[in-house]
Design a protein around this motif. Sequence first.
Motif, PDB file in Angstrom:
ATOM      1  N   UNK A  15       8.451   0.574  -4.980  1.00  0.00           N
ATOM      2  CA  UNK A  15       7.574  -0.564  -4.658  1.00  0.00           C
ATOM      3  C   UNK A  15       7.568  -1.641  -5.723  1.00  0.00           C
ATOM      4  N   UNK A  16       7.760  -1.268  -6.988  1.00  0.00           N
ATOM      5  CA  UNK A  16       7.636  -2.238  -8.076  1.00  0.00           C
ATOM      6  C   UNK A  16       8.980  -2.891  -8.388  1.00  0.00           C
TER       7      UNK A  16
ATOM      8  N   UNK B 170       0.838  -1.198   0.000  1.00  0.00           N
ATOM      9  CA  UNK B 170       0.000   0.000   0.000  1.00  0.00           C
ATOM     10  C   UNK B 170       0.872   1.247   0.000  1.00  0.00           C
ATOM     11  N   UNK B 171       0.723   2.090  -0.996  1.00  0.00           N
ATOM     12  CA  UNK B 171       1.517   3.316  -1.074  1.00  0.00           C
ATOM     13  C   UNK B 171       0.791   4.449  -0.342  1.00  0.00           C
TER      14      UNK B 171
ATOM     15  N   UNK C 239       0.115   9.073  -4.229  1.00  0.00           N
ATOM     16  CA  UNK C 239       1.496   8.648  -4.027  1.00  0.00           C
ATOM     17  C   UNK C 239       2.416   9.186  -5.121  1.00  0.00           C
ATOM     18  N   UNK C 240       3.668   9.351  -4.777  1.00  0.00           N
ATOM     19  CA  UNK C 240       4.633   9.917  -5.719  1.00  0.00           C
ATOM     20  C   UNK C 240       5.176   8.845  -6.668  1.00  0.00           C
ATOM     21  N   UNK C 241       5.734   9.307  -7.763  1.00  0.00           N
ATOM     22  CA  UNK C 241       6.406   8.416  -8.706  1.00  0.00           C
ATOM     23  C   UNK C 241       7.565   7.700  -8.009  1.00  0.00           C
ATOM     24  N   UNK C 242       8.258   8.406  -7.128  1.00  0.00           N
ATOM     25  CA  UNK C 242       9.404   7.814  -6.425  1.00  0.00           C
ATOM     26  C   UNK C 242       8.947   6.654  -5.539  1.00  0.00           C
TER      27      UNK C 242
ATOM     28  N   UNK D 206       5.625   2.599 -15.920  1.00  0.00           N
ATOM     29  CA  UNK D 206       6.629   2.062 -15.006  1.00  0.00           C
ATOM     30  C   UNK D 206       6.264   0.658 -14.532  1.00  0.00           C
ATOM     31  N   UNK D 207       4.992   0.451 -14.227  1.00  0.00           N
ATOM     32  CA  UNK D 207       4.557  -0.869 -13.773  1.00  0.00           C
ATOM     33  C   UNK D 207       4.767  -1.917 -14.866  1.00  0.00           C
TER      34      UNK D 207
END
Length: 515
Positions: A211-212, A194-195, A203-206, A240-241
């Motif tokens: 997380x991924x 959970x972000x 949630x931020x890109x960072x 990104x995912x």
Amino acid sequence: MKLPNYHAPRWDEPVVMELGRPGARGQLFPAPEQEIEVAEIPAAMQRKDRPELPEITEFEAQRHYLHLSQMTLGMMGISLFGTCTMKYNSKTAEAATLRPELAEVHPYQHPDTLQGVLEIIHDFDGILQNLSGMDQFVFQAGGGADAAYTMAALARAYWADRGELGQRTEMVTSIQAHPCNPATAAAAGFTVINLPLEENGYPSIEALKAAIGPKTALLMINNPDDMGIYNPEIKEWVRLAKEAGALCFYDHANFNGVMSKLSARELGFDACMFMLHKTFGAPKGGGGPAVGAFGCSDEFAPYLPAPVVVKQGDAYRLDNDRPKSLGKIREFWGNVPQVVKAYAWARAMGAEGIAIASDISVVANNYMDKKLGEIAGIEISNPHIRKRRMEMTRWSLGPLAQETGIGTADFANRMADYGIDPWWMSHEPWIVAEPFTPEAGELWSKQDIDQWIGVVARIVQEARETPELVKSAPHNQAIAQVDGSVFEDPKAWAMTWRAWQRKRAGDAKARSGSV
């Protein structure tokens, strides 16, 4: 603004099992035909005693349920019930589902006798494809959580088919995503990440990058979220995912404000869901029956739950020959009457009407926000974010609660005294103090919204001047405030009339000291 002068009817109505008298009948049924012998009924299914049913006439049954309905606030008033996208459920759509071509058929019939129903399902699949960019929709899922579970089960089947299920063990989401996303992923065996939300409301890109990785099986996210905040970086999230190899699922429960404005495919998603009982005008019926329409791209269609409605030439059939299918999410094809009602809504609206409804929804919500912002004691979520919200907004009663001790549950109870459906608060866990989440939508007129705002302003005033009046509400309803503590006590539960009688008899013996 003149506020409603409302009081619910109150009938001293017993439960139906306590009505009637021996021998009373609503219908007289003929004796069984001579050739039907008891022996034809398996012994295990033969009754040993008479069914315990109320003995009342048809008129008495109608009167009883009329009285109960009169004591129910219902949804025909003003209901800015956030995250649920309250819409008018047309009588035309209701009448269509009562026609014998739908009401008197069964999913086990031969498809040749179900062509009309199958055609509607197939055509509505096409409508949702146009709105989402997906390649195939199924309607088996019985609601939003069921559709989210469909995604989790599909991801599990997909990664198992590729021999990577042992590696792809994690699902990434946001703490502000609908709880069904982490819950269903966990039920399917994935570890949930959970972000947290950051200053911009998402949630931020960072945080996402951290997380991924190689363990990520899928991303499940809704956008806009229930705060009404749209994440403009969502396309980068998906990129990104996918770069990490994950599947991407768009929870489209909050589709109303963006319908016709964007599609899940354009944003890069592999799959999405729509709530027919929200966005598409099908009724909720007190929590059901619902439909979570689940759609995906061609790459993942082999894993869909079976059967899938397909067209061959001029005929429609049910395709059960799907060796990679994840199996069943529920029985048959789903709640088909709801699909027909949603189809009727979409055909009645047309592409232009859907676009206009989306515009009205966002404008109405921002008008509501402006008027709520003029009431001292309530505060918009993420107050430092000045951007306009989408189709709904989460608000906080926190300042008023600190000042008066009146919380959001007290407030909701008091709203019922004005004939207004109590507001939706928030999914758990609460990340906004004393939350409430109104959603204006395209149904309600400016006068309706003004009246709803007027009731909120009046109760804020009451909270300051007569807080006990609010704390002890409702006062104008058929039933006063309910003691919720019994919901946590299994000894107070009874699922059948006979179970209730047994428990009541046991309580009476305990009080008399005989046990």
